[in-house]
Every structure is written in C-alpha cells, then in structure tokens.
Enzyme design. Structure first.
Site, mmCIF file in Angstrom:
data_model
loop_
_atom_site.group_PDB
_atom_site.id
_atom_site.type_symbol
_atom_site.label_atom_id
_atom_site.label_comp_id
_atom_site.label_asym_id
_atom_site.label_seq_id
_atom_site.Cartn_x
_atom_site.Cartn_y
_atom_site.Cartn_z
ATOM 1 C CG HIS A 48 -2.050 -0.974 1.127
ATOM 2 N ND1 HIS A 48 -2.816 -1.132 -0.004
ATOM 3 C CD2 HIS A 48 -2.543 -1.849 2.044
ATOM 4 C CE1 HIS A 48 -3.731 -2.064 0.210
ATOM 5 N NE2 HIS A 48 -3.585 -2.521 1.444
ATOM 6 C CB THR A 49 3.575 2.506 2.218
ATOM 7 O OG1 THR A 49 2.772 2.335 3.391
ATOM 8 C CG2 THR A 49 4.349 3.810 2.344
ATOM 9 N NE ARG A 98 5.511 -7.878 18.436
ATOM 10 C CZ ARG A 98 6.034 -7.344 19.535
ATOM 11 N NH1 ARG A 98 6.401 -6.068 19.518
ATOM 12 N NH2 ARG A 98 6.189 -8.060 20.633
ATOM 13 C CB THR A 150 11.358 -1.530 6.842
ATOM 14 O OG1 THR A 150 11.256 -1.583 5.419
ATOM 15 C CG2 THR A 150 11.006 -2.886 7.430
ATOM 16 C CG ASN A 151 7.683 0.681 11.571
ATOM 17 O OD1 ASN A 151 8.388 1.642 11.886
ATOM 18 N ND2 ASN A 151 6.437 0.817 11.156
ATOM 19 N NE ARG A 205 0.138 8.993 11.838
ATOM 20 C CZ ARG A 205 0.745 7.821 11.765
ATOM 21 N NH1 ARG A 205 1.741 7.536 12.604
ATOM 22 N NH2 ARG A 205 0.376 6.924 10.860
ATOM 23 C CG HIS A 260 7.880 5.922 13.935
ATOM 24 N ND1 HIS A 260 7.012 6.985 13.865
ATOM 25 C CD2 HIS A 260 7.289 4.908 13.244
ATOM 26 C CE1 HIS A 260 5.946 6.636 13.162
ATOM 27 N NE2 HIS A 260 6.092 5.371 12.784
#
Length: 311
Positions: A13-14, A85, A122-123, A154, A178
């Site tokens: 999606h991103t 995750r 990427t997280n 945000r 983050h």
C-alpha cells in the site's frame, strides 16, 4: 538533462501510493520492485498508475519488476519492504526478520545503485535505518529514515482539530524514536505564529501529545487490517522532493548521530536540512526541560537496536 529516478522496494500500500504521488507530481521516473512471487501485482500497480496519466495530465514512467538491475541509476531508493508483527511474534523475532530483509535489499542497492540516497520506512524504523547504514557502508548523509515528518503531520492535524484552524497554519517538530517515546517540541509549536501554549490548556496539549504517540495504532485500530499508508507515502515524497530539488528543507528525519545532541552510534529523529547530498546538516537546537525526554527516546531506540545482529 536525464530525468530523476526513484526506486521503491516493496509494492504494498505505501510503496504503490508513493509511486502514484511521485508520478502524478512528475518528480521522477519510478521503479516499483517486489520479490519474484509478487512481481505481477507490482507490474499491475505500475500499469494502473501509468494509465491514470492521460486523465490527470502526467507522463511519468512507472515500471513494476522483480529484477534489481532495473534500479540501476536510481537517485533515491526507498525501502518499504518488510514483515509486519503478527500475533505471537516477539519484538526480537520481528527485528531479526526485517534485518534479514534489509540485508538482502541493501546488497541489491550496493550492486546496482551505489550512488543513491536511501530512505528507510520499514519498522522498527530507527533500528532498520541503523541496520541499513551499517550494512550499506554508505556515508551517513545518504542513509535516512522516515518518521518525523509523519509524526509531525499527525501532531499538526490534532492541534488543528482542537483549535478548529487550518492544518497548514500549525507548525512544529516531533523528534526522537518512532513510537511511544517520540517528543513533540512544544517550544516550537506555533499556530499562525502564536505559541500553542497561549491557545490551549496544558491538559489538552498533553492529550494531543499522547494521541500523536499512538497515531499509528489509532489508524491500525480503525482499519482493522493493515496500517497507514497515505500519510507515510506523502511524508516520504516530501523527503525525496527536498533531496532531488535541493530544497534545503529543515525537517525532522532519522539520521546517524555521531555526537550531535550528545548521542553516538545511533539513528534517531532530529532536525535536519535535506538537500542534494541527503542530510546536509543536523540542526542542534536548545531543548527546554520538558523536551529532555529525547534522552528517554534514545534509550528506547537503543533497547530495540540491541536486538540487531549488525551493530
């Protein structure tokens, strides 16, 4: 003059939303790269974006592929690939899985786009940016992570909602990792030039700060499946545009620190000037007492980083 080229690793999606924004705004040609089993969806998304060109009035070239040779000559490589995750997965499991992904991706970048700037999404993004920096061997100014622009957007949105004012009239910075320890700088938060503390009570400001820290989780909860992608893609676009157009924008970005703000050997979100070379400068500003939480944020990032193999 050759047209700019941006390679996006990961056509989810991103990645695909970012490809659309880049093409629609004529910033660069785009390569949307996926693993071989997902090549057809990547090609389909690329074709879909191109077919919107005659309607929206752009002529961008968008290629879907699984061949790293196609990223050759990219000015910027954006890494969005990685696992999310899942229930029952430990934090360390996720870190190790995504570190392995970063290792594979970085090898392709080093081979085919060795002069590129890398933007990591990427997280956990602070740790993954550090991993890519170490794995790539690139100069620190050419390896960045995206979080601060998104977190700041945000924050600005929630302030504008609380005051019923235009989002674009709210300015500010969100620094640090983050996650739950990110640090919105209240001393820099202005609404049309007026300090936020003159417009909102402290309890309302505290609620906005907490909502900002949970901003990603709020989107996940509302979607029910998946995570945010419009705003993250827009944030990466802003970084890429600042670099390709040599805009010298002062924005928060994750970068490798070697003494700045008293931190060493860590990738953390700080004020940076972005230009043609990537991170042109880390801007060190004086932090007020309540903003010393940056140390706590750095400690949290260090804790995550400790699970990396390459450190």
């Amino acid at each position: 003059m050759a047209k700019n080229k941006i390679a996006i690793i990961g056509a989810g999606h991103t990645g695909s939303t970012l490809a659309f924004i880049i093409a629609e705004r004529a910033l660069a040609d785009v390569v949307l790269l996926e693993i071989p089993k997902n090549e057809k969806p990547a090609r389909g998304k690329a074709l879909d974006i191109k077919e919107s060109g005659p309607i929206l009035g752009f002529n961008g070239n968008v290629l879907g592929t699984s061949d790293y040779q196609d990223i050759a000559g990219a000015d910027i490589v954006v890494i969005t690939a990685g696992a999310a995750r899942k229930p029952g997965m430990s934090r360390d499991d996720l870190i190790q899985i995504n570190e392995n992904v970063m290792a594979q991706v970085t090898e392709g970048i080093k081979k085919y786009a060795p002069e590129s700037k890398i933007i990591v999404l990427t997280n956990p993004v602070d740790a993954m940016t550090y991993a890519v920096y170490k794995l790539s061997g690139f100069p620190k100014e050419r390896v960045l992570g995206q979080s601060g622009i998104l977190d700041t957007a945000r924050y600005r949105t929630f302030v504008s909602e609380a005051l019923n004012v235009a989002q674009t009239d709210v300015t500010g910075l969100v620094l640090g990792g983050h996650g739950d320890t990110m640090v919105p700088l209240l001393s820099t938060t202005m609404v049309g030039g007026v300090p936020l503390r003159e417009l909102l009570a402290q309890d309302k400001i505290d609620a906005i700060v907490e909502r900002t820290r949970k901003g990603g989780a709020e989107i996940v909860g509302l979607l029910g499946n998946g995570s945010a992608y419009y705003a993250p893609a827009a944030a990466i676009y802003e970084m890429a545009a600042a670099i390709l157009n040599d805009e010298r924008r002062l924005v928060p970005a994750i970068t490798y620190l070697d003494g700045e703000y008293g931190f060493k050997d860590i990738c953390l979100g700080v004020p940076t000037i972005l230009g043609a070379n990537g991170v042109e400068k880390v801007v060190e500003i004086e932090l007020s007492d309540d903003e010393q939480q940056l140390r706590d944020s750095a400690d949290a990032v260090e804790d995550v980083k400790s699970a990396l193999k390459n450190k």
